[in-house]
Design a protein around this motif. Structure first.
Motif, short mmCIF file in Angstrom:
data_model
loop_
_atom_site.label_atom_id
_atom_site.label_comp_id
_atom_site.label_asym_id
_atom_site.label_seq_id
_atom_site.Cartn_x
_atom_site.Cartn_y
_atom_site.Cartn_z
N LEU A 27 0.83 -1.21 0.00
CA LEU A 27 0.00 0.00 0.00
C LEU A 27 0.86 1.25 0.00
N GLN A 28 1.91 1.26 0.79
CA GLN A 28 2.78 2.42 0.85
C GLN A 28 3.56 2.61 -0.45
N LYS A 29 4.12 1.55 -0.99
CA LYS A 29 4.92 1.66 -2.21
C LYS A 29 4.07 2.04 -3.42
N ILE A 30 2.91 1.41 -3.56
CA ILE A 30 2.07 1.70 -4.71
C ILE A 30 1.45 3.09 -4.60
N THR A 31 1.11 3.50 -3.38
CA THR A 31 0.54 4.84 -3.20
C THR A 31 1.51 5.92 -3.64
N THR A 32 2.77 5.80 -3.25
CA THR A 32 3.75 6.81 -3.66
C THR A 32 3.98 6.79 -5.16
N ALA A 33 4.01 5.59 -5.76
CA ALA A 33 4.19 5.51 -7.21
C ALA A 33 3.03 6.16 -7.96
N LEU A 34 1.81 5.89 -7.51
CA LEU A 34 0.64 6.48 -8.17
C LEU A 34 0.57 7.98 -7.98
N ARG A 35 0.95 8.48 -6.82
CA ARG A 35 0.92 9.92 -6.59
C ARG A 35 1.94 10.63 -7.50
N MET A 36 3.09 10.01 -7.70
CA MET A 36 4.08 10.61 -8.59
C MET A 36 3.58 10.61 -10.03
N LEU A 37 2.95 9.51 -10.45
CA LEU A 37 2.45 9.43 -11.82
C LEU A 37 1.26 10.36 -12.04
N ALA A 38 0.40 10.49 -11.04
CA ALA A 38 -0.82 11.28 -11.21
C ALA A 38 -0.58 12.77 -11.06
N TYR A 39 0.34 13.16 -10.18
CA TYR A 39 0.52 14.57 -9.88
C TYR A 39 1.89 15.11 -10.25
N GLY A 40 2.85 14.24 -10.59
CA GLY A 40 4.18 14.71 -10.92
C GLY A 40 4.92 15.33 -9.75
N VAL A 41 4.68 14.83 -8.55
CA VAL A 41 5.29 15.40 -7.35
C VAL A 41 6.72 14.89 -7.21
N ALA A 42 7.47 15.53 -6.33
CA ALA A 42 8.86 15.15 -6.08
C ALA A 42 8.91 13.81 -5.35
N THR A 43 10.09 13.17 -5.39
CA THR A 43 10.24 11.84 -4.82
C THR A 43 10.03 11.81 -3.31
N ASP A 44 10.34 12.90 -2.62
CA ASP A 44 10.20 12.91 -1.17
C ASP A 44 8.93 13.62 -0.71
N PHE A 45 7.99 13.85 -1.64
CA PHE A 45 6.77 14.58 -1.29
C PHE A 45 5.92 13.80 -0.29
N MET A 46 5.88 12.47 -0.44
CA MET A 46 5.02 11.65 0.41
C MET A 46 5.73 11.14 1.66
N ASP A 47 6.96 11.54 1.87
CA ASP A 47 7.73 11.00 2.99
C ASP A 47 7.09 11.32 4.33
N GLU A 48 6.54 12.51 4.47
CA GLU A 48 5.97 12.90 5.75
C GLU A 48 4.72 12.10 6.10
N TYR A 49 4.00 11.64 5.09
CA TYR A 49 2.76 10.89 5.35
C TYR A 49 2.97 9.38 5.25
N VAL A 50 3.60 8.92 4.16
CA VAL A 50 3.79 7.49 3.95
C VAL A 50 5.05 6.98 4.62
N ARG A 51 5.98 7.86 4.96
CA ARG A 51 7.23 7.48 5.63
C ARG A 51 8.06 6.53 4.75
N ILE A 52 8.45 7.04 3.59
CA ILE A 52 9.22 6.24 2.65
C ILE A 52 10.34 7.11 2.09
N GLY A 53 11.56 6.60 2.07
CA GLY A 53 12.71 7.35 1.64
C GLY A 53 12.76 7.57 0.13
N GLU A 54 13.59 8.53 -0.28
CA GLU A 54 13.65 8.92 -1.69
C GLU A 54 14.11 7.78 -2.59
#
Length: 257
Positions: free
Chosen positions: A104-131
């Motif tokens: 859930l964490q890995k796929i969520t960050t991948a989808l957010r990057m694809l859908a919104y074009g956000v930076a790699t560390d954008f979701m770190d504060e919420y999903v807690r996943i490194g760059e």
């Protein structure tokens, strides 16, 4: 250590053992150590699950669709397929027997990057996943999606699909229109959804990427494989009729009378 300092040590009146000790000491003291950040991955997974994937989630389905750009049922279908195909997304234990990041964490960050074009560390504060993990998750997710779904979705339309697309195009005011090869000039910001030209399921069977400004019509037609089947004579059979209109030149006709 710096080049100047190393040269100074070599020219000093020191024995070889002393020079080696100082070189090793200097290189050790100047080596940068990677800082470890305790992200509490399990708490992050629990929060993500309760927010969107629990039986009674915090956020309702309409907010899930808006933030993930898809329904929850579609997300769960993709998650199941990707986990089965790519072991990387299966939650495991590390050498310290701690649970790693969930799918859930890995796929969520991948989808957010694809859908919104956000930076790699954008979701770190919420999903807690490194760059670095985000980048790896994105690459493996995209490859898995292409391998799993390309035969069904990344293909040219068959006869049944063509008939369905023509019917939908006619209903939207575009008779005999199968699709559009270039939609970049269409702006739908304030246009009603029912007037959109794309098929009702937003089916895209051709995509071509390049640097900004490089994809003009000539470059796309020369380099894109969309017409490669036509060039090799492997196009689908199409029945059509042609009406010829003959217009006589009255002046020329009078010369022969």
């Amino acid at each position: 250590m710096g080049r100047f300092r190393l040269r100074k040590l070599l020219f000093d009146d020191l024995d070889e053992d002393e020079i080696m000790r100082r070189v090793l000491k200097g290189s050790t003291s100047q080596r940068k150590r990677r800082r470890y950040i305790e992200r509490d991955r399990l708490a992050s997974h629990k929060r993500l699950y309760l927010d969107y994937f629990a039986d009674t989630p915090v956020y309702p389905p309409n907010l899930f669709r808006r933030r993930f750009r898809m329904s929850r049922s579609l997300f769960l279908r993709i998650q199941s397929k990707v986990e089965t195909y790519e072991p990387y997304f299966i939650q495991k234990r590390d050498n310290a027997q701690r649970l790693s990041l969930s799918s859930l964490q890995k796929i969520t960050t991948a989808l957010r990057m694809l859908a919104y074009g956000v930076a790699t560390d954008f979701m770190d504060e919420y999903v807690r996943i490194g760059e670095s993990t985000v980048i790896e998750s994105l690459k493996k997710f995209v490859k898995a999606m292409v391998d799993i779904f390309s035969k069904e979705y990344l293909r040219s339309p068959n006869n049944e699909n063509i008939a369905r697309l023509l019917v939908n195009g006619k209903r939207h005011g575009f008779p005999r229109m199968l699709g559009s090869i270039d939609c970049m000039h269409w702006k739908w910001k304030n246009c009603p959804t029912t007037w959109k030209v794309a098929s009702f399921d937003l089916w895209i069977w051709h995509a071509f990427f390049g640097l900004p400004g490089s994809n003009n019509d000539i470059n796309v037609l020369e380099r894109s494989p969309i017409f490669s089947e036509l060039e090799q004579g492997r196009a689908s059979a199409v029945n059509y009729s042609m009406a010829m209109r003959i217009q006589w030149n009255t002046t020329l006709l009078m010369r022969y009378i």
